[in-house]
Design an enzyme around this catalytic site. Structure first.
Site, PDB file in Angstrom:
ATOM      1  N   MET A   1     -10.106   3.193   2.479  1.00  0.00           N
ATOM      2  CA  MET A   1     -10.656   2.554   3.678  1.00  0.00           C
ATOM      3  C   MET A   1      -9.678   2.697   4.848  1.00  0.00           C
ATOM      4  O   MET A   1      -9.779   1.984   5.847  1.00  0.00           O
ATOM      5  CB  MET A   1     -10.959   1.076   3.412  1.00  0.00           C
ATOM      6  N   GLY A   2      -8.707   3.595   4.689  1.00  0.00           N
ATOM      7  CA  GLY A   2      -7.789   3.867   5.795  1.00  0.00           C
ATOM      8  C   GLY A   2      -6.681   2.840   5.911  1.00  0.00           C
ATOM      9  O   GLY A   2      -6.390   2.114   4.975  1.00  0.00           O
TER      10      GLY A   2
ATOM     11  N   LEU B   1      -3.535   3.607   6.018  1.00  0.00           N
ATOM     12  CA  LEU B   1      -2.851   4.091   4.823  1.00  0.00           C
ATOM     13  C   LEU B   1      -1.395   3.639   4.749  1.00  0.00           C
ATOM     14  O   LEU B   1      -0.747   3.393   5.765  1.00  0.00           O
ATOM     15  CB  LEU B   1      -2.914   5.628   4.799  1.00  0.00           C
ATOM     16  N   HIS B   2      -0.907   3.548   3.517  1.00  0.00           N
ATOM     17  CA  HIS B   2       0.491   3.174   3.265  1.00  0.00           C
ATOM     18  C   HIS B   2       0.988   4.012   2.080  1.00  0.00           C
ATOM     19  O   HIS B   2       0.239   4.866   1.557  1.00  0.00           O
ATOM     20  CB  HIS B   2       0.612   1.672   2.997  1.00  0.00           C
TER      21      HIS B   2
ATOM     22  N   HIS C   1      -1.267   4.676  -0.901  1.00  0.00           N
ATOM     23  CA  HIS C   1      -2.277   5.734  -0.776  1.00  0.00           C
ATOM     24  C   HIS C   1      -1.633   7.119  -0.963  1.00  0.00           C
ATOM     25  O   HIS C   1      -2.234   8.020  -1.549  1.00  0.00           O
ATOM     26  CB  HIS C   1      -2.942   5.681   0.602  1.00  0.00           C
TER      27      HIS C   1
ATOM     28  N   GLY D   1      -6.231   3.442  -7.003  1.00  0.00           N
ATOM     29  CA  GLY D   1      -5.033   2.657  -7.282  1.00  0.00           C
ATOM     30  C   GLY D   1      -5.317   1.575  -8.315  1.00  0.00           C
ATOM     31  O   GLY D   1      -6.413   1.010  -8.366  1.00  0.00           O
TER      32      GLY D   1
ATOM     33  N   ASP E   1      -6.278  -2.472  -7.517  1.00  0.00           N
ATOM     34  CA  ASP E   1      -7.667  -2.919  -7.634  1.00  0.00           C
ATOM     35  C   ASP E   1      -8.140  -2.583  -9.049  1.00  0.00           C
ATOM     36  O   ASP E   1      -8.991  -1.720  -9.247  1.00  0.00           O
ATOM     37  CB  ASP E   1      -8.525  -2.213  -6.583  1.00  0.00           C
TER      38      ASP E   1
ATOM     39  N   MET F   1       1.751  -3.119  -2.261  1.00  0.00           N
ATOM     40  CA  MET F   1       1.329  -2.600  -0.951  1.00  0.00           C
ATOM     41  C   MET F   1      -0.178  -2.750  -0.800  1.00  0.00           C
ATOM     42  O   MET F   1      -0.941  -2.513  -1.744  1.00  0.00           O
ATOM     43  CB  MET F   1       1.729  -1.147  -0.809  1.00  0.00           C
TER      44      MET F   1
ATOM     45  N   ARG G   1      -4.097  -5.045   3.751  1.00  0.00           N
ATOM     46  CA  ARG G   1      -4.241  -6.419   4.267  1.00  0.00           C
ATOM     47  C   ARG G   1      -2.900  -7.135   4.442  1.00  0.00           C
ATOM     48  O   ARG G   1      -2.869  -8.231   5.001  1.00  0.00           O
ATOM     49  CB  ARG G   1      -5.153  -7.229   3.341  1.00  0.00           C
TER      50      ARG G   1
HETATM   51  O1  PAF Z   1     -10.204   0.658  -2.725  1.00  0.00           O
HETATM   52  C1  PAF Z   1     -10.724   0.904  -1.621  1.00  0.00           C
HETATM   53  O2  PAF Z   1     -10.045   1.177  -0.644  1.00  0.00           O
HETATM   54  C2  PAF Z   1     -12.234   0.822  -1.486  1.00  0.00           C
HETATM   55  O3  PAF Z   1     -12.760  -0.214  -2.233  1.00  0.00           O
HETATM   56  C3  PAF Z   1     -12.940   2.151  -1.805  1.00  0.00           C
HETATM   57  C4  PAF Z   1     -12.746   2.554  -3.269  1.00  0.00           C
HETATM   58  C5  PAF Z   1     -12.398   3.244  -0.913  1.00  0.00           C
HETATM   59  C6  PAF Z   1     -14.441   2.034  -1.574  1.00  0.00           C
HETATM   60  O4  PAF Z   1     -14.710   1.688  -0.253  1.00  0.00           O
END
Ligand code: PAF
Length: 307
Positions: free
Chosen positions: A30-31, A33-34, A37, A149, A152, A186, A189
């Site tokens: 979702m951008g 980035l750190h 990612h 990652g 999550d 990381m 948010r």
């Molecule tokens: O983990 C995330 O950043 C989001 O949930 C994902 C997997 C890109 C889906 O929008």
């Protein structure tokens, strides 16, 4: 690095790479980035010839009153970071490109059971939104491998289950959590945290480390969960859950009937655990987790404990 935002252009490039016999890895994000990612991009590079990263703040996975509008967006910086990390193609579509009929008229993917607990219980519809978007990306890109990652962790299992249930020929790879030097996982948010909250935030990981040590020395699961939540509340968090689960399927571990085994938990799957936590700290909902193997020798640190 190519930067595309139209589905058709993405499909064309993907078809070219398929014809050339190239293996493609997909890294959905979702951008904002750190370094976490970037570790996904490195993992992608190790398993494919071409890397496609997506940046899309997916409205379907945010509930009413959540931070969809405020979610940090930094596409230019993300693009630079992805290019420098060796990504081949950035796909950053508009909402209209992804959901042309509108958010409310989109066909959904539901992964029952796994999606309704832990974060899913506090964020109804969240995993439906994630699964729907990821399924669309999988159909568009048809990657050989997709990288997510492990912070999550519930999301990772939801996606693996979806892939299994829909018979998608995609390998789903989880990459260990990347942490700040003080242990904070990381997260995009983390930028919501004030300086005072940032100083408290590493206690989330600390509570998991304590919980894992107590479980491994035989403490009762329910007590460990309650005490960890109390410690978080005392530190200034609003804890949502601290929960000890089986790593394989997020089920609650079953006690061994006669409590004969060390620590009183049943099968090998009931001892290959993960402790998951979610807590609000100011504007930020933070999540974290820690692997806890009850069968590992006590001297051996759990996998994602920092040395
Ligand atoms: O983990 C995330 O950043 C989001 O949930 C994902 C997997 C890109 C889906 O929008």
């Amino acid at each position: 690095m190519q930067h595309l935002n139209q589905l058709q252009a993405l499909r064309r490039q993907r078809a070219e790479w398929r014809q050339a016999g190239l293996r493609v890895a997909l890294v959905p994000t979702m951008g904002n980035l750190h370094a976490g990612h970037l570790s996904l991009i490195r993992r992608a590079a190790a398993s494919a010839d071409r890397i496609i990263a997506t940046v899309f703040v997916n409205p379907l996975q945010f509930g009413a009153g959540e931070d969809f509008a405020a979610y940090p967006r930094s596409l230019e910086r993300d693009s630079d970071m992805l290019r420098d990390a060796g990504c081949d193609l950035l796909f950053a579509p508009s909402e209209a490109e992804v959901y042309p009929r509108g958010r409310d008229r989109q066909t959904y993917i539901e992964v029952p059971g796994l999606s309704d607990q832990l974060c899913g219980a506090s964020r109804p519809g969240h995993f439906r939104g994630v699964a729907t978007l990821v399924a669309k990306l999988f159909n568009l890109v048809q990657p050989e491998v997709a990288i997510f990652g492990e912070k999550d962790f519930q999301q990772l299992l939801v996606i693996r289950r979806m892939v299994e249930d829909l018979n998608l020929p995609i390998e789903v790879v989880g990459v260990p959590i990347v942490r700040e030097s003080d242990g904070l996982a990381m997260s995009s948010r983390n930028s919501y945290l004030s300086a005072a909250e940032r100083a408290i935030a590493p206690r989330l990981q600390a509570s998991l480390i304590t919980a894992a040590a107590r479980l491994r020395s035989g403490a009762n699961v329910a007590e460990v969960e309650l005490d960890a939540k109390a410690a978080l509340a005392a530190a200034g968090f609003e804890p949502d859950y601290v929960s000890v689960r089986r790593r394989a399927d997020l089920a609650e571990p079953e006690p061994e009937p006669e409590h004969e085994t060390r620590l009183g938990l049943g099968s090998a799957e009931d001892r290959a655990l993960i402790i998951l936590a979610a807590a609000q700290l100011g504007r930020a909902r933070l999540i974290d987790n820690l692997v806890c193997d009850l069968d590992a020798p006590l001297a051996e640190p759990a996998r994602n404990l920092r040395p």
